[in-house]
Write an enzyme that holds these catalytic residues in place. Structure first.
Site, PDB file in Angstrom:
ATOM      1  N   LYS A 200       0.884  -1.310  -0.023  1.00  0.00           N
ATOM      2  CA  LYS A 200       0.017  -0.102  -0.054  1.00  0.00           C
ATOM      3  C   LYS A 200       0.812   1.194  -0.088  1.00  0.00           C
ATOM      4  O   LYS A 200       0.578   2.096  -0.917  1.00  0.00           O
ATOM      5  CB  LYS A 200      -0.781  -0.037   0.959  1.00  0.00           C
ATOM      6  CG  LYS A 200      -1.704   1.322   1.366  1.00  0.00           C
ATOM      7  CD  LYS A 200      -2.494   1.232   2.706  1.00  0.00           C
ATOM      8  CE  LYS A 200      -1.851   1.684   3.994  1.00  0.00           C
ATOM      9  NZ  LYS A 200      -1.464   2.963   4.318  1.00  0.00           N
ATOM     10  N   ASN A 201       1.831   1.319   0.862  1.00  0.00           N
ATOM     11  CA  ASN A 201       2.479   2.647   1.004  1.00  0.00           C
ATOM     12  C   ASN A 201       3.714   2.892  -0.178  1.00  0.00           C
ATOM     13  O   ASN A 201       4.206   3.978  -0.193  1.00  0.00           O
ATOM     14  CB  ASN A 201       3.272   2.433   2.374  1.00  0.00           C
ATOM     15  CG  ASN A 201       2.464   2.881   3.724  1.00  0.00           C
ATOM     16  OD1 ASN A 201       1.259   2.874   3.458  1.00  0.00           O
ATOM     17  ND2 ASN A 201       2.879   2.488   4.534  1.00  0.00           N
TER      18      ASN A 201
ATOM     19  N   CYS B  80      -4.747  12.770  13.603  1.00  0.00           N
ATOM     20  CA  CYS B  80      -5.556  11.764  13.409  1.00  0.00           C
ATOM     21  C   CYS B  80      -5.358  11.113  14.490  1.00  0.00           C
ATOM     22  O   CYS B  80      -4.765  11.299  15.482  1.00  0.00           O
ATOM     23  CB  CYS B  80      -5.132  10.844  12.040  1.00  0.00           C
ATOM     24  SG  CYS B  80      -3.587  10.164  11.966  1.00  0.00           S
TER      25      CYS B  80
ATOM     26  N   ARG C  57      -0.162  15.158  13.113  1.00  0.00           N
ATOM     27  CA  ARG C  57       0.371  14.694  11.683  1.00  0.00           C
ATOM     28  C   ARG C  57       0.905  15.991  11.214  1.00  0.00           C
ATOM     29  O   ARG C  57       0.212  16.536  10.038  1.00  0.00           O
ATOM     30  CB  ARG C  57      -0.360  14.036  10.783  1.00  0.00           C
ATOM     31  CG  ARG C  57      -1.038  12.657  11.527  1.00  0.00           C
ATOM     32  CD  ARG C  57      -0.099  11.520  11.741  1.00  0.00           C
ATOM     33  NE  ARG C  57       0.273  10.922  10.449  1.00  0.00           N
ATOM     34  CZ  ARG C  57      -0.107   9.750   9.993  1.00  0.00           C
ATOM     35  NH1 ARG C  57      -0.812   9.142  10.468  1.00  0.00           N
ATOM     36  NH2 ARG C  57       0.574   9.367   8.744  1.00  0.00           N
TER      37      ARG C  57
ATOM     38  N   ASP D  28       4.098   0.631  12.069  1.00  0.00           N
ATOM     39  CA  ASP D  28       3.097  -0.050  11.341  1.00  0.00           C
ATOM     40  C   ASP D  28       3.192  -1.562  11.849  1.00  0.00           C
ATOM     41  O   ASP D  28       1.830  -2.064  11.512  1.00  0.00           O
ATOM     42  CB  ASP D  28       3.045  -0.010  10.067  1.00  0.00           C
ATOM     43  CG  ASP D  28       2.773   1.365   9.379  1.00  0.00           C
ATOM     44  OD1 ASP D  28       2.426   2.352  10.305  1.00  0.00           O
ATOM     45  OD2 ASP D  28       2.728   1.853   8.337  1.00  0.00           O
TER      46      ASP D  28
ATOM     47  N   ARG E 245      -8.867  -0.186   4.324  1.00  0.00           N
ATOM     48  CA  ARG E 245      -7.879   0.608   3.877  1.00  0.00           C
ATOM     49  C   ARG E 245      -6.685   0.210   3.697  1.00  0.00           C
ATOM     50  O   ARG E 245      -5.859   0.652   2.598  1.00  0.00           O
ATOM     51  CB  ARG E 245      -7.697   1.940   4.894  1.00  0.00           C
ATOM     52  CG  ARG E 245      -8.900   2.834   4.959  1.00  0.00           C
ATOM     53  CD  ARG E 245      -8.349   3.975   5.759  1.00  0.00           C
ATOM     54  NE  ARG E 245      -7.036   4.334   5.658  1.00  0.00           N
ATOM     55  CZ  ARG E 245      -5.966   4.603   6.425  1.00  0.00           C
ATOM     56  NH1 ARG E 245      -6.440   4.567   7.664  1.00  0.00           N
ATOM     57  NH2 ARG E 245      -4.901   5.071   6.071  1.00  0.00           N
TER      58      ARG E 245
HETATM   59  C1  UD1 Z   1       4.295   6.870   6.407  1.00  0.00           C
HETATM   60  C2  UD1 Z   1       3.344   5.608   6.208  1.00  0.00           C
HETATM   61  C3  UD1 Z   1       2.715   5.292   7.494  1.00  0.00           C
HETATM   62  C4  UD1 Z   1       3.748   5.067   8.608  1.00  0.00           C
HETATM   63  C5  UD1 Z   1       4.523   6.207   8.655  1.00  0.00           C
HETATM   64  C6  UD1 Z   1       5.882   5.998   9.588  1.00  0.00           C
HETATM   65  C7  UD1 Z   1       2.494   6.132   3.823  1.00  0.00           C
HETATM   66  C8  UD1 Z   1       1.169   6.198   2.899  1.00  0.00           C
HETATM   67  N1  UD1 Z   1       2.074   6.187   5.227  1.00  0.00           N
HETATM   68  O1  UD1 Z   1       3.541   7.844   6.892  1.00  0.00           O
HETATM   69  O2  UD1 Z   1       1.980   4.310   7.262  1.00  0.00           O
HETATM   70  O3  UD1 Z   1       3.260   4.740   9.709  1.00  0.00           O
HETATM   71  O4  UD1 Z   1       5.275   6.632   7.380  1.00  0.00           O
HETATM   72  O5  UD1 Z   1       6.560   4.797   9.076  1.00  0.00           O
HETATM   73  O6  UD1 Z   1       3.683   5.667   3.464  1.00  0.00           O
HETATM   74  N2  UD1 Z   1       6.572  14.317  10.935  1.00  0.00           N
HETATM   75  C9  UD1 Z   1       6.950  15.762  11.268  1.00  0.00           C
HETATM   76  N3  UD1 Z   1       6.782  16.696  10.164  1.00  0.00           N
HETATM   77  C10 UD1 Z   1       6.486  16.455   9.040  1.00  0.00           C
HETATM   78  C11 UD1 Z   1       6.042  14.937   8.719  1.00  0.00           C
HETATM   79  C12 UD1 Z   1       6.441  13.867   9.687  1.00  0.00           C
HETATM   80  O7  UD1 Z   1       7.068  16.142  12.602  1.00  0.00           O
HETATM   81  O8  UD1 Z   1       6.385  17.047   8.118  1.00  0.00           O
HETATM   82  C13 UD1 Z   1       6.707  13.315  11.810  1.00  0.00           C
HETATM   83  C14 UD1 Z   1       5.486  12.732  12.016  1.00  0.00           C
HETATM   84  O9  UD1 Z   1       4.676  13.237  13.049  1.00  0.00           O
HETATM   85  C15 UD1 Z   1       6.132  11.398  12.818  1.00  0.00           C
HETATM   86  C16 UD1 Z   1       7.353  11.219  11.934  1.00  0.00           C
HETATM   87  O10 UD1 Z   1       7.804  12.192  11.570  1.00  0.00           O
HETATM   88  O11 UD1 Z   1       6.230  11.586  14.083  1.00  0.00           O
HETATM   89  C17 UD1 Z   1       7.096  10.117  10.967  1.00  0.00           C
HETATM   90  O12 UD1 Z   1       6.072  10.479  10.129  1.00  0.00           O
HETATM   91  P1  UD1 Z   1       6.223  10.137   8.496  1.00  0.00           P
HETATM   92  O13 UD1 Z   1       7.352   9.456   8.071  1.00  0.00           O
HETATM   93  O14 UD1 Z   1       6.274  11.587   7.703  1.00  0.00           O
HETATM   94  O15 UD1 Z   1       4.831   9.402   8.133  1.00  0.00           O
HETATM   95  P2  UD1 Z   1       3.797   9.587   7.085  1.00  0.00           P
HETATM   96  O16 UD1 Z   1       4.889   9.797   5.620  1.00  0.00           O
HETATM   97  O17 UD1 Z   1       2.799  10.415   7.041  1.00  0.00           O
END
Ligand code: UD1
Length: 423
Positions: free
Chosen positions: A22-23, A116, A121, A308, A400
């Protein structure tokens, strides 16, 4: 709304195939809009999130056609560059379109994703990285409004945040940089296999990316990307979930068509519990025991233990022979499932970003509610191991991210059925 009814204590045996990741699929579909023409992508899982992404692509003007696990995306006539709240609220990963939209149209209007149930996020890293490429970004009425009218320009970008690297921020910045003028260096890039997969897809489209799979990506911008044909990697989180279903029921389960090399940290911890694991080039077998040992786990960005799989591993550790501690370093508030697991008779207490799991002798079937995608899977695992009947409400979260979840479990001998919820 549907619920699952699980009759526990059935020992699972047999093999299931892994689905496409999925990711990987979501950012790859998003990136396909950067090339004019028709991209053909194979190993597409049938998932709610994939449907949502294809609905957004259609909203933008693309033609999307699914057939037997393959999707064709014709992005020739894409004429919109906005993602409204209705889409973004149902799937946070729609943020993966931000970079590709900016690269293709030099502008985008994107609803802010908000928080969420697994915690806040933020998207500060996405914004910071894109700004470094020359994008003008402001927040207006709950929308990110991006303008790259002066053109994207390569730059040095440090993309680390308070919780380490970000998967989708890396995806966005990498996508935008492929069509920027000059060279971009992304330091502290996410190394998740799904980012590697996206990078490989971009390279097949004509992008020039070095350092793929490492935390330092060097991208030499090109003028154009061409549509291509690509096959996405297997889903490592789905694979881990089915292996845990085998282990928690004391059974013997093989996941076929998977990639064991993507699950190093998880398999290492699982074998530390005493579960026997056999791996081949593209399969993993677990042979369960009656008893297993507790382990301490820290979730971290890849190659660390994946957040995850944290909820599913917690379900497994509720029955370990002693005390386990899970420290959540990626999403420190991601523990809603702990309270629900306690409804089965588990003994889990929380202390900030740590969960302390005292193994109990048995779980008893319970009425529980799923709160998010991976938490739903954890509750099913607990239900499979519990004595008696478990009712799991709000299972829409599960669809999902898991293709044919109950069918696959049934094929292994689980007693699980979906029915209309009575509440
Ligand atoms: C992706 C995955 C999700 C997984 C996550 C962490 C997809 C579609 N989803 O989500 O399943 O749980 O990686 O492995 O690939 N953060 C910040 N600032 C930002 C962005 C992120 O502080 O601008 C923080 C987040 O709050 C979190 C951490 O960084 O604590 C990691 O998040 P991130 O890797 O961005 O998750 P996603 O890419 O949204």
């Amino acid at each position: 709304m549907d619920r699952f009814v699980v009759e526990g204590k059935k020992v699972l045996r047999g093999s299931v195939p892994a689905s496409g990741a999925k990711n990987s699929v979501l950012p790859i579909l998003a990136a396909s809009i950067m090339a004019e023409g028709t991209s053909v992508i194979h190993n597409i899982p049938e998932l709610q999130d994939v449907n949502t992404m294809s609905r957004i692509l259609e909203y933008l003007g693309a033609k999307v056609r699914f057939k037997n696990g393959t999707v064709e995306v014709d992005s020739q006539n894409i004429n919109r560059c906005d993602a409204p709240y209705e889409f973004v609220k149902t799937m946070r990963a729609s943020i993966a379109l931000l970079g590709p939209m900016i690269a293709r149209f030099s502008r985008a209007r994107f609803s802010l994703p908000g928080g969420c149930v697994i915690g806040p996020r933020p998207i500060d890293l996405h914004i910071r990285g894109l700004q470094k490429l020359g994008v003008d970004i402001r927040i207006e009425d709950g929308y990110v409004v991006a303008d790259a009218g002066r053109g994207l320009k390569g730059n040095y970008i440090f993309l680390g945040g308070a919780f380490g690297s970000s998967v989708l921020a890396t995806a966005n910045v990498m996508c935008a940089a492929t069509l920027a003028k000059g060279t971009t260096v992304i330091e502290f890039a996410a190394c998740e296999p799904e980012i590697t997969d996206l990078a490989n897809f971009l390279v097949k489209m004509g992008a020039k990316i070095a350092g793929i799979g490492s935390p330092c990506l060097t991208i030499n911008g090109v003028k154009k990307l061409k549509a291509t044909e690509y096959r996405v990697i297997p889903d490592r989180i789905e694979t881990g979930t089915f292996l845990l279903a085998g282990a928690i029921t004391g059974g013997c389960v093989t996941v076929e068509k998977c990639q064991p090399l993507h699950l190093g940290a998880f398999l290492d911890k699982l074998s530390e519990t005493g579960i026997e694991i056999i791996t081949g080039r593209n399969f993993i077998t677990v042979k369960g025991n009656k008893n297993w040992k507790p382990v301490d786990i820290v979730t971290l960005p890849y190659p660390g233990f994946p957040t995850d799989l944290q909820a599913q591993m917690m379900a497994f550790l509720t029955l370990a022979d002693g005390v386990s501690v899970i420290t959540e370093k990626v999403f420190p508030e991601r523990f809603i499932h702990a309270g629900e697991l306690n409804r089965f008779g588990a003994s889990i207490s929380l202390d900030g970003s740590k969960a302390i799991i005292k193994g109990v002798e048995k779980l008893l079937g319970a009425r529980v509610m799923a709160s998010d995608l991976r938490a739903s899977a954890a509750l099913v695992l607990a239900g499979l191991a519990a004595e008696g009947t478990t009712y799991i409400s709000r299972i829409y979260h599960l669809f999902r991210g898991y293709q044919k979840f109950e069918e696959k479990l049934k094929s292994l001998g689980a007693d699980i059925k979906r029915e209309k919820d009575i509440v």
